[in-house]
Scaffold this active site. Structure first.
Site, PDB file in Angstrom:
ATOM      1  N   THR A 162      -6.871 -18.234  46.674  1.00 44.69           N
ATOM      2  CA  THR A 162      -8.224 -18.011  47.157  1.00 44.69           C
ATOM      3  C   THR A 162      -9.020 -19.309  47.239  1.00 44.69           C
ATOM      4  OG1 THR A 162      -9.146 -17.620  44.950  1.00 44.69           O
ATOM      5  CG2 THR A 162      -8.236 -15.720  46.106  1.00 44.69           C
ATOM      6  N   ASP A 163     -10.136 -19.216  47.959  1.00 40.94           N
ATOM      7  CA  ASP A 163     -11.053 -20.350  48.025  1.00 40.94           C
ATOM      8  C   ASP A 163     -12.116 -20.193  46.938  1.00 40.94           C
ATOM      9  OD1 ASP A 163     -12.874 -18.441  48.979  1.00 40.94           O
ATOM     10  OD2 ASP A 163     -12.694 -19.089  51.062  1.00 40.94           O
ATOM     11  N   GLN A 164     -13.123 -21.038  46.964  1.00 44.64           N
ATOM     12  CA  GLN A 164     -14.156 -21.031  45.934  1.00 44.64           C
ATOM     13  C   GLN A 164     -14.927 -19.707  45.892  1.00 44.64           C
ATOM     14  OE1 GLN A 164     -16.972 -24.222  46.282  1.00 44.64           O
ATOM     15  NE2 GLN A 164     -17.656 -23.994  44.166  1.00 44.64           N
ATOM     16  N   VAL A 215     -12.045 -15.567  48.135  1.00 38.80           N
ATOM     17  CA  VAL A 215     -11.455 -14.962  49.330  1.00 38.80           C
ATOM     18  C   VAL A 215     -10.105 -15.636  49.604  1.00 38.80           C
ATOM     19  CG1 VAL A 215     -11.735 -14.712  51.833  1.00 38.80           C
ATOM     20  CG2 VAL A 215     -13.695 -14.369  50.318  1.00 38.80           C
TER      21      VAL A 215
END
Length: 143
Positions: free
Chosen positions: A17-19, A22
Site C-alpha cells: 500500500t501507499d501512505q 491504498v
C-alpha cells in the site's frame, strides 16, 4: 469463456500500500501473476513443469480496469480463468473482489505468447500437443 475459474485469497500487506493505505496500482499485476500461477498449479500443471518442457509464457499484453481500491488488511479474492486459447497464445482474465462483501475492485487480462526459452514463438498444439490439450480442457471446463 472458460468454465474453470480458480480462486485465490490473500490479505493485503502493508508493503503493498501507499501512505494512504491504498494498494499501489502495480501490485494488481503481481496479484494477477499469483492468480495464474495458482490456476495452473490447482489444475495440475505448474510453471516449472511447463519450463521443463521448454515452454515459456511471456506476457505480451496486460490491461487493468480499476473500479475501487483495496486497502491495507482487506481480504481479497483473485478469480482467474482462461479467456482465450489459440495454438500461439493464451489470455487469462482476472477479477479481484474484496471479501466477504463481494465488491469488484479490479478486472483485467494478460495475454501470453507460447515461446521457447530463447523466446522463439511456437505453436503449442504442435510443440507440446498434450499440454495444449490440457489447456484446452481447462478453457472448455473439464480437467
Amino acid at each position: 469463456m472458460s468454465a474453470v475459474v480458480h480462486t485465490h485469497r490473500l490479505q493485503v500487506r502493508y508493503g503493498e500500500t501507499d501512505q494512504m493505505g491504498v494498494v499501489y496500482h502495480a501490485n494488481y499485476l503481481t496479484w494477477f501473476e499469483v492468480g495464474r500461477t495458482e490456476f495452473l498449479r490447482h489444475s495440475g500443471l505448474t510453471y516449472r513443469e511447463l519450463e521443463e518442457k521448454g515452454v515459456l509464457l511471456p506476457v505480451a499484453e496486460a490491461t487493468l480496469r480499476y473500479k475501487l481500491p483495496a486497502r491495507y488488511d482487506d481480504w481479497v479474492e483473485i478469480r482467474t480463468r482462461i479467456e482465450e486459447l489459440t495454438p500461439v497464445r493464451l489470455t487469462f482474465a482476472y477479477e479481484v473482489y474484496r471479501i466477504p462483501d463481494e465488491t469488484l475492485l479490479v478486472s483485467g487480462k494478460t495475454m501470453h505468447a507460447f515461446t521457447t526459452p530463447t523466446m522463439k514463438p511456437i505453436r503449442l498444439s504442435r510443440a507440446e500437443p498434450d499440454v495444449y490439450a490440457w489447456l484446452l480442457a481447462q478453457y472448455e471446463g473439464g480437467a
